[in-house]
Design a protein around this motif. Structure first.
Motif, PDB file in Angstrom:
ATOM      1  N   GLY A 170      46.256  32.577  39.113  1.00  0.00           N
ATOM      2  CA  GLY A 170      45.018  33.117  39.647  1.00  0.00           C
ATOM      3  C   GLY A 170      44.672  32.533  41.008  1.00  0.00           C
ATOM      4  N   LEU A 171      43.572  32.969  41.552  1.00  0.00           N
ATOM      5  CA  LEU A 171      43.089  32.472  42.838  1.00  0.00           C
ATOM      6  C   LEU A 171      42.597  31.037  42.681  1.00  0.00           C
ATOM      7  N   THR A 172      43.082  30.138  43.521  1.00  0.00           N
ATOM      8  CA  THR A 172      42.645  28.743  43.452  1.00  0.00           C
ATOM      9  C   THR A 172      41.553  28.478  44.480  1.00  0.00           C
ATOM     10  N   GLY A 212      52.703  40.610  43.348  1.00  0.00           N
ATOM     11  CA  GLY A 212      51.395  40.337  42.760  1.00  0.00           C
ATOM     12  C   GLY A 212      50.281  40.568  43.754  1.00  0.00           C
ATOM     13  N   PRO A 213      49.070  40.096  43.432  1.00  0.00           N
ATOM     14  CA  PRO A 213      47.937  40.266  44.340  1.00  0.00           C
ATOM     15  C   PRO A 213      48.148  39.496  45.642  1.00  0.00           C
ATOM     16  N   LEU A 214      47.622  40.047  46.723  1.00  0.00           N
ATOM     17  CA  LEU A 214      47.715  39.399  48.025  1.00  0.00           C
ATOM     18  C   LEU A 214      46.328  39.366  48.653  1.00  0.00           C
ATOM     19  N   LEU A 215      45.843  38.171  48.927  1.00  0.00           N
ATOM     20  CA  LEU A 215      44.573  37.994  49.624  1.00  0.00           C
ATOM     21  C   LEU A 215      44.851  38.045  51.114  1.00  0.00           C
ATOM     22  N   VAL A 216      44.138  38.896  51.819  1.00  0.00           N
ATOM     23  CA  VAL A 216      44.370  39.087  53.250  1.00  0.00           C
ATOM     24  C   VAL A 216      43.053  38.964  54.001  1.00  0.00           C
TER      25      VAL A 216
END
Length: 240
Positions: free
Chosen positions: A199-201, A165-169
């Protein structure tokens, strides 16, 4: 400033070299539906509440000179420095070389006549970079206001095959060579896998804002949390 260009990141539990080979190049058969030039990406960011420096695109040396003299500056007022950037779909433009011998796809314009001169060396020429060793033709240049940075940080969101899934870096050490940071200081690369169903928390956004070097409770930290939230909204909205 938080930089959002670049794709090499470190996944927890995986070696840097493995991540480099996995993320630096797209998978075979992958289709990138959103692969746009810098000036277009800034327009999209603005539409999603993400602030970017002021800038204008030019297709000819004459247009570039006009932008510098009349859109980025005003007659009778002290000249403001402007950054001129080759618009090619490649990272490492600043360290690249055009096939005509002109070095660098990113330059500072500080005087009249310079924007047109530099644009004439870039437009219609192929820029060779580490990511594009065969060269990419430059058809447009982007003139952008100069930003005086106290600190530069790195932030991006990408699709990661390891987490599915999406990865915040993010990293407190930003710049044009985030790949080098991943190689020499992998402990400075922070990641937050995002569950696409959840989703992003807020907790993730706040933790990343702290990890990139902003003190919790400060105005800068709050703005970073909002930026990260808006960035994820853009990521979903544009099907990045």
């Amino acid at each position: 400033m938080i930089s959002s260009a670049g794709y090499l990141l470190r996944q927890r539990g995986a070696s840097v070299s493995a991540i480099a080979s996995r993320i630096a190049a797209p998978a075979i058969g992958a289709v990138r539906d959103l692969n746009v030039h810098e000036y277009i990406s800034m327009e999209i960011m603005n539409q999603h509440g993400i602030a970017t420096p002021k800038g204008f695109v030019a297709k000819t040396p004459e247009e570039a000179e006009h932008v510098f003299n009349f859109q980025m500056n005003r007659p009778g007022q002290p000249l403001k420095d402007v950054v001129i950037k080759a618009q090619v779909l490649s990272g490492g433009r600043g360290l690249g070389t055009f096939k005509n011998g002109f070095k660098g796809g990113v330059h500072m314009v500080t005087r009249k006549g310079q924007a047109g001169e530099m644009a004439s060396q870039m437009l219609g020429q192929e820029l060779v970079t580490k990511q594009a060793p065969d060269g990419i033709l430059c058809r447009k240049v982007f003139l952008m206001e100069r930003m005086y940075m106290r600190n530069e940080m790195y932030l991006c969101i990408l699709m990661d095959r390891a987490s599915g899934g999406p990865l915040l870096v993010g990293s407190p050490r930003g710049g044009t060579s985030i790949e080098d940071v991943a190689q020499t200081n992998p402990e400075l690369i922070f990641t937050e896998p995002i569950d696409i169903d959840v989703g992003l928390t807020l907790e993730m956004a706040e933790r990343m804002a702290s990890n990139i070097g902003l003190e919790e409770g400060t105005d800068s930290h709050k703005k970073a949390v909002m930026l990260i939230t808006n960035l994820y909204s853009m990521f979903l909205g544009c099907d990045c």
